[in-house]
Write a protein that holds these residues in place. Structure first.
Motif, mmCIF file in Angstrom:
data_model
loop_
_atom_site.group_PDB
_atom_site.id
_atom_site.type_symbol
_atom_site.label_atom_id
_atom_site.label_comp_id
_atom_site.label_asym_id
_atom_site.label_seq_id
_atom_site.Cartn_x
_atom_site.Cartn_y
_atom_site.Cartn_z
ATOM 1 N N ARG A 1 0.846 -1.426 -0.031
ATOM 2 C CA ARG A 1 -0.047 -0.029 -0.034
ATOM 3 C C ARG A 1 0.891 1.204 0.195
ATOM 4 O O ARG A 1 0.706 2.191 0.938
ATOM 5 N N GLY A 2 1.677 1.302 -0.896
ATOM 6 C CA GLY A 2 2.433 2.605 -1.125
ATOM 7 C C GLY A 2 3.836 2.635 -0.609
ATOM 8 O O GLY A 2 4.417 3.409 -0.791
ATOM 9 N N TYR A 3 4.135 1.479 0.388
ATOM 10 C CA TYR A 3 5.391 1.311 1.001
ATOM 11 C C TYR A 3 6.114 0.518 0.183
ATOM 12 O O TYR A 3 5.980 -0.395 -0.387
ATOM 13 N N GLY A 4 7.481 0.670 -0.048
ATOM 14 C CA GLY A 4 8.410 -0.216 -0.606
ATOM 15 C C GLY A 4 9.812 0.162 -0.218
ATOM 16 O O GLY A 4 10.255 0.805 0.555
ATOM 17 N N ASN A 5 10.739 -0.424 -1.170
ATOM 18 C CA ASN A 5 12.162 -0.153 -0.877
ATOM 19 C C ASN A 5 12.892 -0.315 -2.332
ATOM 20 O O ASN A 5 12.605 -1.036 -3.083
ATOM 21 N N ASP A 6 13.777 0.917 -2.294
ATOM 22 C CA ASP A 6 14.960 0.699 -3.422
ATOM 23 C C ASP A 6 16.009 0.252 -2.725
ATOM 24 O O ASP A 6 16.097 -0.111 -1.633
ATOM 25 N N VAL A 7 17.107 -0.014 -3.496
ATOM 26 C CA VAL A 7 18.395 -0.647 -3.153
ATOM 27 C C VAL A 7 19.594 0.223 -3.672
ATOM 28 O O VAL A 7 19.465 0.671 -4.840
ATOM 29 N N ILE A 8 20.825 0.263 -2.891
ATOM 30 C CA ILE A 8 21.806 0.601 -3.497
ATOM 31 C C ILE A 8 22.825 -0.480 -3.266
ATOM 32 O O ILE A 8 22.938 -1.115 -2.170
ATOM 33 N N ALA A 9 23.640 -0.865 -4.275
ATOM 34 C CA ALA A 9 24.312 -2.092 -4.613
ATOM 35 C C ALA A 9 25.849 -1.664 -4.459
ATOM 36 O O ALA A 9 26.197 -0.535 -5.251
ATOM 37 N N PHE A 10 26.607 -2.512 -3.798
ATOM 38 C CA PHE A 10 28.025 -2.017 -3.577
ATOM 39 C C PHE A 10 28.760 -3.499 -4.045
ATOM 40 O O PHE A 10 28.405 -4.349 -3.431
ATOM 41 N N ARG A 11 30.002 -2.990 -4.745
ATOM 42 C CA ARG A 11 30.555 -4.377 -5.114
ATOM 43 C C ARG A 11 32.093 -4.077 -4.348
ATOM 44 O O ARG A 11 32.649 -3.317 -4.572
ATOM 45 N N PHE A 12 32.609 -5.212 -3.644
ATOM 46 C CA PHE A 12 33.785 -4.796 -3.123
ATOM 47 C C PHE A 12 34.539 -6.351 -3.300
ATOM 48 O O PHE A 12 34.286 -7.113 -3.724
#
Length: 155
Positions: free
Chosen positions: A66-77
């Protein structure tokens, strides 16, 4: 009478135009030598090409959220915990300005995992890579009020 024969064709063309998807705006933001980041729309061919196909993005349009979600930031090490590739901000709408300012401070080959974890909340998913490196996804909570208002049963 002849115009009535063309009416279904015109309606079909209008429907196809209305259903056309918007262009993919995924791109790289260059900030100088060894500095920059990707902004990627979920499901973009660039997301798959860069190896972020399994990013745990949750859609704000999902009726269960209902309108809530998440984006993601990806990091490669690499094995030593040093950033070896440009980070990728996988964003449904517009990336958060605070997060993009933090991403702008990172330098590939210099920034470390501990420095990044001080700048961003702890990663919720870590994947060991075939070369021994680490791929870390950091959640970014998002809210889209329009999605909540358009859900069935919402007020």
């Amino acid at each position: 009478m002849k115009t009535l024969l063309f009416l279904p064709g015109i309606l079909a063309a209008c429907l196809l135009t209305a259903c056309a998807t918007r262009p993919d705006t995924s791109h790289y933001v260059s900030l100088g030598s060894h500095r920059g980041y990707y902004i990627i729309e979920p499901g973009s061919p660039l997301q798959e090409k860069l190896g972020y196909g399994l990013a745990p993005v949750s859609d704000t349009a999902d009726p269960l959220h209902r309108g809530y979600g998440n984006d993601v930031i990806a990091f490669r090490f690499n094995r030593a915990g040093v950033l070896i590739a440009p980070p990728a901000y996988i964003a449904q709408l517009k990336p958060d300005g605070d997060n993009t300012r933090r991403l702008a401070r990172l330098v590939q080959g210099v920034s470390t995992r501990s420095q990044i974890e001080h700048m961003f909340p702890p990663g919720n998913q870590r994947l060991i890579q075939p070369d021994g490196g680490l791929l870390v996804y950091h959640d970014v909570a998002v809210y889209n009020a329009l999605e909540q208002m358009t859900q069935p049963g919402s007020r």
